[in-house]
Enzyme design. Sequence first.
Site, PDB file in Angstrom:
ATOM      1  N   THR A  26      10.572 -10.162   0.382  1.00  0.00           N
ATOM      2  CA  THR A  26      11.895 -10.326   0.188  1.00  0.00           C
ATOM      3  C   THR A  26      12.449 -10.878  -1.252  1.00  0.00           C
ATOM      4  OG1 THR A  26      11.158 -10.748   2.350  1.00  0.00           O
ATOM      5  CG2 THR A  26      13.672 -11.642   1.097  1.00  0.00           C
ATOM      6  N   ASN A  57       6.821   1.110   7.381  1.00  0.00           N
ATOM      7  CA  ASN A  57       5.662  -0.096   7.772  1.00  0.00           C
ATOM      8  C   ASN A  57       5.712   0.243   8.922  1.00  0.00           C
ATOM      9  OD1 ASN A  57       9.148  -0.670   7.435  1.00  0.00           O
ATOM     10  ND2 ASN A  57       8.164  -2.656   8.859  1.00  0.00           N
ATOM     11  N   GLN A 111       3.679  -0.906   1.436  1.00  0.00           N
ATOM     12  CA  GLN A 111       2.710  -0.977   2.428  1.00  0.00           C
ATOM     13  C   GLN A 111       1.846   0.299   1.284  1.00  0.00           C
ATOM     14  OE1 GLN A 111       1.874  -2.052   5.366  1.00  0.00           O
ATOM     15  NE2 GLN A 111       3.982  -3.124   5.664  1.00  0.00           N
ATOM     16  N   SER A 148       3.810  -7.408  -1.977  1.00  0.00           N
ATOM     17  CA  SER A 148       3.482  -8.535  -0.756  1.00  0.00           C
ATOM     18  C   SER A 148       1.912  -9.152  -0.946  1.00  0.00           C
ATOM     19  CB  SER A 148       4.087  -8.941  -0.088  1.00  0.00           C
ATOM     20  OG  SER A 148       3.119 -10.051   0.721  1.00  0.00           O
ATOM     21  N   GLY A 149       1.736 -10.161  -1.239  1.00  0.00           N
ATOM     22  CA  GLY A 149       0.259 -10.224  -0.863  1.00  0.00           C
ATOM     23  C   GLY A 149      -0.295 -10.734   0.112  1.00  0.00           C
ATOM     24  N   HIS A 150       0.625 -11.152   1.640  1.00  0.00           N
ATOM     25  CA  HIS A 150      -0.085 -10.811   2.447  1.00  0.00           C
ATOM     26  C   HIS A 150      -0.503 -10.083   3.884  1.00  0.00           C
ATOM     27  CE1 HIS A 150       3.606 -11.026   5.497  1.00  0.00           C
ATOM     28  NE2 HIS A 150       3.874 -11.057   3.849  1.00  0.00           N
ATOM     29  N   CYS A 180      14.838  -5.393  18.406  1.00  0.00           N
ATOM     30  CA  CYS A 180      15.348  -6.156  20.036  1.00  0.00           C
ATOM     31  C   CYS A 180      16.593  -5.810  19.858  1.00  0.00           C
ATOM     32  CB  CYS A 180      15.130  -7.419  20.074  1.00  0.00           C
ATOM     33  SG  CYS A 180      13.860  -8.012  19.816  1.00  0.00           S
TER      34      CYS A 180
END
Length: 753
Positions: A84, A170, A200, A220-222, A349
């Site tokens: 982000t 993703n 991704q 992104s690392g995680h 949602c």
Amino acid sequence: MSESTTITAGLRQQEVYLDNNATTPVLPCAAAAVLHHMQTVFGNPSSSHSTGIKAKVELETTRALARQVIGASSGQIVFTSGATEGIQSSIVSALLDARSRGLTGPDVLLLYGATEHKAVPESLKHWNHVLQLGATVKAIPVDHRGLLDVAFIRNHVADAAMICTMAANNETGVKQDLELLQQVIRSANPTVSWMVDCVQALGKMSLDIANTSIDYAPFSGHKLYAPKGIGFLYVRHGAPYQPLIAGGGQESGLRSGTENLPGIAALHAIFTELRKTTGSVFQPESVLWQHREALLCALRQVFPAMVLNSNEPDIVPTTINFSVPGFYSKDIMDLFDAASIRISSGSACSSKIPTSFVLDAMGLPAWRSQGAIRLSFGPAMTPQECQQACTAIGRLTAIVQQCCLVLSDAQPLADLAMSGLTQLKHENLCSYLLVCADSHQAVIIDPVAPLANRLANMVQGQGLQLVAVLDTHLHQDRSSARDDLAALLPLSEPQQVDELGWPIGRAQINCGQYQLTSMATPGHSHDSRSYLLQQHQQTVAAFVGDLLLPGGIGRLDLAGSEPLAFASSVRTLLTKVGADTLLLSSHDYAQRFFTTWRLAQAEQPLLTEVVQAQQWSAAWTATLQAQSEQLCAANSYQCGVVEVSWSDAKAVVDAPQVQQFLAEYPLTVVVDVREPYEQSAGQLDQYLPTGVNIQHWPLSRLCDALISSALTPDQRLLLVCRSGNRSLVAAKVLNRAGFSEVYNLKGGVAMLS
């Protein structure tokens, strides 16, 4: 299913995690690197002493490895807090450059792929507003495979200040052809800033950033076995760049703030594994495809009718996105989660049923978007882990068949026989299935087309004889599903029926111990009827269509409405039912499930005056006019106006307090409001002290619990579901019905497991 019976599903299962596109566990080698750099090599890379120098070496070594992993021999590698931040930095830099070149106003475009992660369009809109560019933010369409519309890009990119695409999606795993995109983009606009979300892609597809004209690529690392809070951004040499965070000048002045050295060390460990030619924890691509095929085989055992929403050759192998006819995403997620299998809906949602904006953009049918499931495994999945996942998924086959979620050739099981009333919902529409277990008969009231397959499975799977399919009126917001059901289910006795499905010449329909009688109740429409439900010669409920709604009344301003007949119909109905008889409607706009005359009077006091008086009052006329104006101004069609209920559970109970709570109140009834398939896949008693009184009343059977007096207002109830959300809904329903000692387990079974 009998509420005193649960299906044996075996011992508590080990968790199977298949939501790696959301986040991944930290690899042991990465965790060890984090700990080492927190305790031993803990220096500040900006310090000039030996401890700081060691930290600086780690920082730059990892930066060099990042270049090798993504194929970036030139350009900048900036360590960030995650994707982000990288997206913000890229967009701010590109938009500031555009503004400096006079690229402002609505004719200037900011393009992004319609299936991008929400962080991209939301950031474009935010910074476009903050920086006052006044540009037009526009989505690039995709085709049914999820691939970007190249012709659209070719026609619009010349007017763009920035274009944002992604390497791999993703939700669907769909890969974009970056080489083709580059040809199209650069031939039309050589100077446009181009960002590619590569979150991704790392570890799942080859990247050769140096041989592209990509300006920015966030990572992104995680998403690849590193901790949360670390990532990096590639910036092409010569691309405009403006630091988003100013301060001490770290990262060569590109991103100030002391670097997250433990997180960077974790990346070092991950990059080292990625660079290994042998012995890496990361599996070869061929093995990942084998894993995918094995998981697909297991899924098809459970859901033979499943449909893939993305497939080869358009995807990375680690993402499986599928839908099953007749199932919403939540149904499958609840089932899998109860069995300790973690998956995702990948849905955004909405005010009604969650839908996948990605599948919507691909133009796939609504049922696939509303039922989309994302199963994602990581590139470090071992064959043993894959087999464990397949075995866990395979165990669900018997459960979905026993609970009639899918049909099988097996004979219906007597101990699973349904009985009583089940209320099924699609958005705000209600359908009802009435079953007598003794006579094996069933009646369906107000069937909703999206629930037709589910209703048919329940009837066929239990070997029930369908006596009748009834509508309370010809609904103006939808077509009757009676024809759909007729194609799936034959009636036990062929007979002539009227336009609402009532047998011609019959005063009563018998369904074993239950009887239904019909009475005309015009008002909402001229053909409206109510069906009185009797058991043991007592009227226990009435299906009233849209005459009265939970929290309001059906609208009376439609073509065919008869406002003057409304009061007369209610008066007639009240001669047949008691003040607390459940009135079951064909719509439920406020998650109230039912109403009663006592509740209706309390929630709309003018109703009493209208029913008792022989003429309309000015106040009632004004109320109807105000409701009509409100309904006409609504964004979507509604069959009535209701007020939202704010009643709540008396208190919430945290998971650590459960044993103390049950010891203090030993007569408490624990009510499991999960659906039968969830109760079967993960039984509640494994989490609670021995001897606790557990009742199984799914939310869809809550009305039946009240009709049968299985739950009574003098009981102390602790309501439980998977996450605490549905049990909170049930608590509100029961609180409204006069239950005073209702407690909700905060966080649900998720906090007990």
